[in-house]
Design an enzyme around this catalytic site. Structure first.
Site, short mmCIF file in Angstrom:
data_model
loop_
_atom_site.label_atom_id
_atom_site.label_comp_id
_atom_site.label_asym_id
_atom_site.label_seq_id
_atom_site.Cartn_x
_atom_site.Cartn_y
_atom_site.Cartn_z
N GLU A 261 0.95 -1.21 0.13
CA GLU A 261 0.06 0.02 0.19
C GLU A 261 0.81 1.07 -0.15
O GLU A 261 1.97 1.66 0.42
CB GLU A 261 -1.09 -0.12 1.12
CG GLU A 261 -1.83 0.77 1.99
CD GLU A 261 -1.86 1.05 3.12
OE1 GLU A 261 -3.42 1.70 2.86
OE2 GLU A 261 -1.67 0.76 3.67
N LYS B 176 -9.37 0.57 -2.16
CA LYS B 176 -10.15 -0.02 -0.63
C LYS B 176 -11.12 0.13 -0.06
O LYS B 176 -12.27 1.35 -0.25
CB LYS B 176 -8.87 0.61 -0.02
CG LYS B 176 -9.07 -0.11 1.29
CD LYS B 176 -7.00 1.14 2.45
CE LYS B 176 -7.26 0.64 3.74
NZ LYS B 176 -6.50 1.62 4.64
N CYS C 91 -4.42 -3.67 4.16
CA CYS C 91 -3.91 -2.83 5.53
C CYS C 91 -5.27 -3.37 6.53
O CYS C 91 -5.34 -3.71 7.53
CB CYS C 91 -3.25 -1.58 5.17
SG CYS C 91 -2.53 -0.74 6.61
#
Length: 548
Positions: free
Chosen positions: A308, A368, A419
């Site tokens: 990321e 995301k 994440c």
């Protein structure tokens, strides 16, 4: 705050732990200076203080059970100690004691949230989460009056975790009991019923341990075998019985995967000020891997995953960034997943994983879906600014994506879970159900320095590997990057703040575990169990009033 919480934690009648009315001792004369003659209010105050300290200690034990320490077995003892504080207490006392336990648990666990922005955000987050644990303590205190109360109490604990995973601002699941159990005997329960069942098993063992000791002390001659088997041996036995679900055998062949850790120019929030240097680091490390492959020093990967934020320069809008990425991908000659910040002309930013083909360039994307509040977006910006000017570091909020992202990388289904998303059950599960044979968790923890955050997140990823029986690849900008087998073992990892590349042959798996198949049903069942406990209490209260 401490004085008010102590009063709340100790505001209960003097009564036995089973909730029966206390017998009132007759007044009697005592000699001056006799320690046993301490006034009743003083004794009650001392008992309140002791319970408050034990509640904090129970939270500390829960914290110590989390990585990087391999002390997973402390968690049931922390729960047992909390049970000793809550059993038979009134609702208000349960809330205060639960709040204190939450502080003892979360203050050290989440200290990394204030690493670069000072103590205000850290203390605010911990206080809010501890209030929710206080509500959990309130519920546990109430159901502790029921027969077979450890079952209800463990279900209430899971209900509290479910609440923290959803509210406020979309939830913050960090600190689930399940996430501290990557090395534990209970871990296979994740494959059976996900993190809710794993947390339930740990909590049930702890509450059962306290109840077994309590009954043994009150009735030394009685056997507690049935209770012990139900509340202690049962979750341990279930974990051992579920071990066959934990397998890392290749079902669809194997592939060679690589994760790149390019490192960052410097620690802290300002690492983004050298966005080009971060991108160059990852491109250079990929080109170095290509040279190692050509020289025979490393096997050629079938695909590569970058972290990321490995390119915070939008490659769709920045021709220079696009050229750097394209050169690195062409050098390695295989598909690469690139973590980038995409900046549309209008609307929010996008935290995007881009599938980059050496011939066709950027193709598929994944945005995301779980956007971190107060990190990637700032709720109530004008209000929060009163407490911390650091909110203005996030000048433009990120927006969430909608759909799971599974990239076809050299014929393998690689699911993207970016994440913070790894903490959410539904984000990971939906990716596997959408066809992921491998899970990738590209992450960026450079803003948290050398804190325990990276180890806490790595343990989370290990639980997800077991839960869905998938290899988990963890490329991180600054470490620790890792390759995790479907049985939760880490087979390769990097050091922090060191540029590196991990290349490993990994199994492809398509079998769905029971946890993947049933999804949220175990959590819903445990929520119903908790609600059933409260329903029984309400029924008993109604009957008692009618009998008056």
């Amino acid at each position: 705050m401490s004085s008010s919480v102590t009063r709340a934690a100790g505001n209960e009648p003097s009564q036995p732990a089973d909730g029966a009315p206390a017998e009132v001792a007759p007044p009697h004369a005592t000699a001056p200076g006799d320690a046993a003659a301490a006034p009743a209010p003083a004794r009650r105050k001392g008992a309140r203080l002791v319970r408050s300290l034990l509640a904090v200690l129970s939270g500390v034990l829960l914290y110590l059970s989390f990585p990087p320490r391999p002390l997973w077995w402390l968690a049931p003892f922390g729960i047992a100690l909390l049970a000793s504080c809550l059993h038979g207490r009134r609702a208000r006392a349960g809330f205060g004691l639960g709040f204190l336990a939450g502080l003892g648990f979360l203050l050290p666990l989440l200290v990394w949230t204030g690493e670069e922005v000072g103590p205000v955000p850290w203390l605010a987050l911990v206080s809010l989460e501890a209030l929710l644990i206080g509500l959990t303590g309130l519920g546990i205190a109430l159901v502790s009056r029921l027969p077979a109360w450890p079952l209800f109490a463990a279900a209430v604990w899971v209900a509290g975790e479910a609440l923290r995973a959803r509210a406020p601002f979309g939830g913050f699941p960090w600190g689930k009991l399940a996430f501290g159990q990557a090395d534990g005997v209970f871990t296979p329960l994740a494959a059976l019923g996900g993190t809710p069942l794993l947390s339930f098993g740990v909590a049930l063992c702890g509450f059962g341990l306290y109840e077994a000791v309590r009954i043994a002390r009150r009735h030394p001659g009685r056997t507690t075998a049935a209770l012990t088997a139900l509340t202690i041996a049962a979750p341990i036995g279930a974990g051992l019985a579920a071990r066959p679900l934990v397998s890392d055998a290749a079902e669809d062949g194997t592939v060679v995967a690589a994760v790149i850790q390019g490192n960052v120019p410097r620690l802290g929030l300002d690492f983004n000020s050298q966005r080009r240097a971060v991108l160059d680091n990852h491109a250079k490390r990929t080109i170095q891997l290509a040279e190692d492959v050509k020289a025979g020093r490393a096997p050629k990967p079938d695909f590569v995953v970058w972290p990321e934020n490995s390119s915070d320069l939008d490659p769709y809008a920045e021709p220079d960034a696009r050229a750097v990425i394209d050169e690195a991908v062409k050098a390695i000659g295989v598909p690469v997943a690139i973590g980038a910040v995409v900046s549309p002309e209008t609307g929010p930013l996008r935290n995007t994983m881009i599938l980059w083909d050496p011939g066709a360039g950027p193709t598929a994307t994944y945005d995301k879906r779980k956007i971190q509040p107060f990190g990637e977006r700032i709720p109530m910006r004008s209000f929060v600014r009163l407490f911390s000017a650091d909110v203005d570091r996030v000048r433009r909020d990120f927006g969430p994506g909608k759909d799971p992202g599974v990239f076809d990388m050299a014929g393998s289904g690689v699911g993207m879970v970016t994440c913070f998303e790894a903490a959410f059950d539904d984000a990971v599960r939906s990716t596997v159900r959408d066809g992921a044979q491998v899970i990738a968790v590209p992450s960026n923890n450079a803003t948290f320095g050398r804190t325990q955050m990276t180890y806490q997140q790595l343990a989370m990823d290990r639980i997800r590997a077991v839960e869905h029986s998938r290899t988990v690849l963890v490329p991180v900008t600054s470490g620790v990057s890792a390759v995790i087998r479907p049985d939760g073992r880490i087979t390769a990892q990097t050091r922090m703040f060191t540029a590196d590349a991990l290349v490993a042959e990994i199994p492809l798996r398509s079998t769905r575990t029971p946890a993947t198949v049933v999804g949220p049903l175990p959590e819903y069942a445990l929520l119903l169990l908790a609600a059933g406990g409260f329903g029984l209490l309400l029924t008993r209260r109604i009957r008692a009033r009618r009998a008056e």
